[in-house]
Design a protein around this motif. Structure first.
Motif, PDB file in Angstrom:
ATOM      1  N   GLN A  84      39.798  23.101  13.157  1.00 19.70           N
ATOM      2  CA  GLN A  84      39.735  22.214  14.310  1.00 19.70           C
ATOM      3  C   GLN A  84      41.174  22.796  15.205  1.00 19.70           C
ATOM      4  O   GLN A  84      41.916  21.662  15.239  1.00 19.70           O
ATOM      5  CB  GLN A  84      39.767  20.767  14.152  1.00 19.70           C
ATOM      6  CG  GLN A  84      38.373  20.338  13.410  1.00 19.70           C
ATOM      7  CD  GLN A  84      37.302  20.316  14.642  1.00 19.70           C
ATOM      8  OE1 GLN A  84      37.501  19.933  15.644  1.00 19.70           O
ATOM      9  NE2 GLN A  84      36.062  20.838  14.055  1.00 19.70           N
ATOM     10  N   PHE A  85      41.291  24.061  15.104  1.00 19.45           N
ATOM     11  CA  PHE A  85      42.507  24.562  15.619  1.00 19.45           C
ATOM     12  C   PHE A  85      42.551  24.446  17.049  1.00 19.45           C
ATOM     13  O   PHE A  85      41.648  24.091  17.932  1.00 19.45           O
ATOM     14  CB  PHE A  85      42.837  26.184  15.175  1.00 19.45           C
ATOM     15  CG  PHE A  85      44.331  26.374  15.087  1.00 19.45           C
ATOM     16  CD1 PHE A  85      44.824  25.975  13.761  1.00 19.45           C
ATOM     17  CD2 PHE A  85      44.870  26.947  15.915  1.00 19.45           C
ATOM     18  CE1 PHE A  85      46.128  26.132  13.491  1.00 19.45           C
ATOM     19  CE2 PHE A  85      46.235  27.140  15.599  1.00 19.45           C
ATOM     20  CZ  PHE A  85      46.786  27.055  14.432  1.00 19.45           C
ATOM     21  N   LYS A  86      43.810  24.541  17.722  1.00 20.86           N
ATOM     22  CA  LYS A  86      43.954  24.586  19.289  1.00 20.86           C
ATOM     23  C   LYS A  86      45.105  25.361  19.692  1.00 20.86           C
ATOM     24  O   LYS A  86      45.871  25.514  19.021  1.00 20.86           O
ATOM     25  CB  LYS A  86      43.969  23.068  19.716  1.00 20.86           C
ATOM     26  CG  LYS A  86      45.010  22.286  19.362  1.00 20.86           C
ATOM     27  CD  LYS A  86      44.546  20.600  19.319  1.00 20.86           C
ATOM     28  CE  LYS A  86      45.818  19.877  18.510  1.00 20.86           C
ATOM     29  NZ  LYS A  86      45.565  18.263  18.567  1.00 20.86           N
TER      30      LYS A  86
ATOM     31  N   ARG B 188      45.829  34.626  22.558  1.00 22.45           N
ATOM     32  CA  ARG B 188      45.278  35.538  23.366  1.00 22.45           C
ATOM     33  C   ARG B 188      43.672  35.447  23.625  1.00 22.45           C
ATOM     34  O   ARG B 188      43.228  34.933  24.563  1.00 22.45           O
ATOM     35  CB  ARG B 188      45.363  36.822  23.031  1.00 22.45           C
ATOM     36  CG  ARG B 188      45.312  38.038  24.024  1.00 22.45           C
ATOM     37  CD  ARG B 188      43.849  38.187  24.698  1.00 22.45           C
ATOM     38  NE  ARG B 188      43.438  39.072  25.704  1.00 22.45           N
ATOM     39  CZ  ARG B 188      43.486  40.293  25.505  1.00 22.45           C
ATOM     40  NH1 ARG B 188      44.098  41.018  24.549  1.00 22.45           N
ATOM     41  NH2 ARG B 188      42.976  41.033  26.594  1.00 22.45           N
ATOM     42  N   LEU B 189      42.915  35.343  22.503  1.00 17.70           N
ATOM     43  CA  LEU B 189      41.512  35.219  22.525  1.00 17.70           C
ATOM     44  C   LEU B 189      40.985  33.882  23.355  1.00 17.70           C
ATOM     45  O   LEU B 189      40.299  33.901  24.121  1.00 17.70           O
ATOM     46  CB  LEU B 189      40.792  35.579  21.084  1.00 17.70           C
ATOM     47  CG  LEU B 189      39.186  35.432  21.217  1.00 17.70           C
ATOM     48  CD1 LEU B 189      38.592  36.619  21.878  1.00 17.70           C
ATOM     49  CD2 LEU B 189      38.647  35.332  19.848  1.00 17.70           C
ATOM     50  N   MET B 190      41.269  32.930  22.531  1.00 19.12           N
ATOM     51  CA  MET B 190      40.810  31.643  23.106  1.00 19.12           C
ATOM     52  C   MET B 190      41.458  31.200  24.573  1.00 19.12           C
ATOM     53  O   MET B 190      40.795  30.728  25.358  1.00 19.12           O
ATOM     54  CB  MET B 190      41.185  30.344  22.064  1.00 19.12           C
ATOM     55  CG  MET B 190      40.130  30.822  20.709  1.00 19.12           C
ATOM     56  SD  MET B 190      38.601  31.136  20.875  1.00 19.12           S
ATOM     57  CE  MET B 190      37.767  29.628  21.824  1.00 19.12           C
ATOM     58  N   PRO B 191      42.998  31.464  24.672  1.00 22.50           N
ATOM     59  CA  PRO B 191      43.273  31.011  25.967  1.00 22.50           C
ATOM     60  C   PRO B 191      42.625  31.972  27.137  1.00 22.50           C
ATOM     61  O   PRO B 191      42.388  31.403  28.156  1.00 22.50           O
ATOM     62  CB  PRO B 191      44.678  31.562  25.733  1.00 22.50           C
ATOM     63  CG  PRO B 191      45.009  31.284  24.479  1.00 22.50           C
ATOM     64  CD  PRO B 191      43.757  31.759  23.656  1.00 22.50           C
TER      65      PRO B 191
ATOM     66  N   LYS C 188      31.168  35.916  17.592  1.00 20.67           N
ATOM     67  CA  LYS C 188      30.213  36.098  18.898  1.00 20.67           C
ATOM     68  C   LYS C 188      31.014  36.025  20.165  1.00 20.67           C
ATOM     69  O   LYS C 188      30.679  37.116  21.011  1.00 20.67           O
ATOM     70  CB  LYS C 188      29.180  34.697  18.954  1.00 20.67           C
ATOM     71  CG  LYS C 188      28.083  34.951  18.017  1.00 20.67           C
ATOM     72  CD  LYS C 188      27.307  33.677  18.126  1.00 20.67           C
ATOM     73  CE  LYS C 188      26.098  33.668  17.300  1.00 20.67           C
ATOM     74  NZ  LYS C 188      25.441  32.599  17.392  1.00 20.67           N
ATOM     75  N   LEU C 189      32.187  35.607  20.161  1.00 24.31           N
ATOM     76  CA  LEU C 189      33.176  35.439  21.439  1.00 24.31           C
ATOM     77  C   LEU C 189      33.827  36.701  21.456  1.00 24.31           C
ATOM     78  O   LEU C 189      34.044  37.371  22.369  1.00 24.31           O
ATOM     79  CB  LEU C 189      34.124  34.431  21.307  1.00 24.31           C
ATOM     80  CG  LEU C 189      35.102  34.129  22.352  1.00 24.31           C
ATOM     81  CD1 LEU C 189      34.389  34.139  23.592  1.00 24.31           C
ATOM     82  CD2 LEU C 189      35.997  32.959  22.005  1.00 24.31           C
ATOM     83  N   ALA C 190      34.105  37.247  20.193  1.00 20.61           N
ATOM     84  CA  ALA C 190      34.974  38.545  20.130  1.00 20.61           C
ATOM     85  C   ALA C 190      34.192  39.741  20.634  1.00 20.61           C
ATOM     86  O   ALA C 190      34.528  40.584  21.196  1.00 20.61           O
ATOM     87  CB  ALA C 190      35.339  38.962  18.722  1.00 20.61           C
ATOM     88  N   ILE C 191      32.668  39.866  20.462  1.00 27.63           N
ATOM     89  CA  ILE C 191      31.824  40.623  20.869  1.00 27.63           C
ATOM     90  C   ILE C 191      31.599  40.678  22.339  1.00 27.63           C
ATOM     91  O   ILE C 191      31.592  41.480  23.275  1.00 27.63           O
ATOM     92  CB  ILE C 191      30.185  40.678  20.088  1.00 27.63           C
ATOM     93  CG1 ILE C 191      30.513  40.753  18.602  1.00 27.63           C
ATOM     94  CG2 ILE C 191      29.284  41.380  20.897  1.00 27.63           C
ATOM     95  CD1 ILE C 191      29.349  40.489  17.912  1.00 27.63           C
ATOM     96  N   GLU C 192      31.784  39.131  23.000  1.00 28.50           N
ATOM     97  CA  GLU C 192      31.550  39.094  24.078  1.00 28.50           C
ATOM     98  C   GLU C 192      32.600  39.595  24.948  1.00 28.50           C
ATOM     99  O   GLU C 192      32.350  39.986  26.069  1.00 28.50           O
ATOM    100  CB  GLU C 192      31.277  37.459  24.332  1.00 28.50           C
ATOM    101  CG  GLU C 192      30.990  37.042  25.939  1.00 28.50           C
ATOM    102  CD  GLU C 192      31.062  35.508  25.896  1.00 28.50           C
ATOM    103  OE1 GLU C 192      31.514  35.009  26.976  1.00 28.50           O
ATOM    104  OE2 GLU C 192      30.598  34.929  24.974  1.00 28.50           O
ATOM    105  N   LEU C 193      33.764  39.184  24.601  1.00 30.20           N
ATOM    106  CA  LEU C 193      34.996  39.760  25.351  1.00 30.20           C
ATOM    107  C   LEU C 193      35.609  41.179  24.845  1.00 30.20           C
ATOM    108  O   LEU C 193      36.618  41.544  25.505  1.00 30.20           O
ATOM    109  CB  LEU C 193      36.319  38.835  24.863  1.00 30.20           C
ATOM    110  CG  LEU C 193      36.144  37.224  25.631  1.00 30.20           C
ATOM    111  CD1 LEU C 193      36.993  36.779  25.398  1.00 30.20           C
ATOM    112  CD2 LEU C 193      35.489  37.246  26.915  1.00 30.20           C
ATOM    113  N   GLY C 194      34.824  41.907  24.180  1.00 31.33           N
ATOM    114  CA  GLY C 194      35.030  43.288  23.888  1.00 31.33           C
ATOM    115  C   GLY C 194      36.063  43.522  22.824  1.00 31.33           C
ATOM    116  O   GLY C 194      36.806  44.603  22.898  1.00 31.33           O
TER     117      GLY C 194
END
Length: 262
Positions: free
Chosen positions: A83-85, A122-125, A254-260
């Motif tokens: 549950q990181f943020k 970086r990724l989540m922001p 999945k998000l890493a794939i989506e954002l390249g």
């Protein structure tokens, strides 16, 4: 040999990981040595080459390592990590109130991420900027992406006014404020992201072939069993560690794939 992404001051990390090395060496009967790296990519490369057989990765670097090395296992994470943020922060000169919803008033500000491979910096922001502003960070801020290289550096650059705003992991910010190394009025939190899975310990498959077929399981147990407050502070997880598995990080993959990124 093991390594960790350099998401904080490198000298501080070397001192902290001495305690980790001593603990794991004693518990497992094999000498452990921390190998510092200059950036996130160097940490992944060290792991991929087998020159580091264990690594403290962020969610993104962890899924990148697992994708590159068949059989690599995420084995442990902090109790806080599922549950990181991230915090979005602004310099005190920016007239923007704290908000429960994404602050569109950040638009056009001089903004910095942390490392370009950082999950929480970086990724989540970036994901949340795209999700709520419906545009890329470059379009939203009107400038090419800037990267400070580390969470504490982001906080200090925003505090100094070098950047008007930035994003960093909440633990680093809260820790710096608690220690008195960051003024929360000069570098002010305006938004907290929704939660996501982040940091983890990832084990190289060569560990078992070199040290015995159950070595990774024993290593996992040793990490989860760590109770000494000074050791947990060194691990940056004062509430302790829990078991982890690759599937826990499927949303990040999945998000890493989506954002390249993968």
């Amino acid at each position: 040999k093991y390594t960790a992404i350099p998401d904080k001051n490198a000298t501080e990390l070397i001192e902290k990981y001495k305690l980790v090395s001593d603990y794991l060496s004693k518990e497992l009967g094999v000498p452990f040595e921390y190998v510092p790296t200059t950036d996130y990519n160097a940490s992944i490369e060290l792991f991929k080459s087998g020159d580091a057989m264990l690594a403290w990765f962020g969610g993104l670097t962890g899924v990148q390592a697992v994708a590159a090395i068949p059989g690599a296992r995420m084995i442990a994470q902090g109790k806080v990590d599922p549950q990181f943020k991230s915090y979005f922060v602004v310099n005190e000169s920016v007239n923007l109130p704290k908000s429960d919803s994404f602050p569109m008033g950040l638009k056009g500000l001089k903004f910095t991420f942390g490392s370009n491979q950082s999950t929480s910096g970086r990724l989540m922001p970036e994901y949340y900027i795209r999700e709520y502003a419906k545009m890329s960070p470059e379009a939203f801020f009107g400038m090419p992406n800037a990267y400070s290289g580390a969470h504490d550096q982001t906080a200090k650059l925003v505090e100094a006014g070098t950047f008007q705003a930035g994003a960093l992991n909440y633990q680093t910010y809260d820790g710096m404020v608690a220690k008195g190394t960051l003024d929360p009025n000069q570098c002010r939190v305006v938004w907290t992201t929704p939660t996501y899975p982040d940091y983890n310990w990832t084990a190289h498959p060569a560990l078992d072939s070199k040290y015995g077929k159950d070595f990774t399981d024993r290593l996992q147990k040793a990490l989860v069993a760590a109770k000494d407050p000074a050791l947990l502070e060194a691990l940056q997880r004062k509430d302790g560690l829990i078991m982890a598995k690759n599937e826990d990080f499927e949303p990040i993959r999945k998000l890493a794939i989506e954002l390249g990124f993968l």
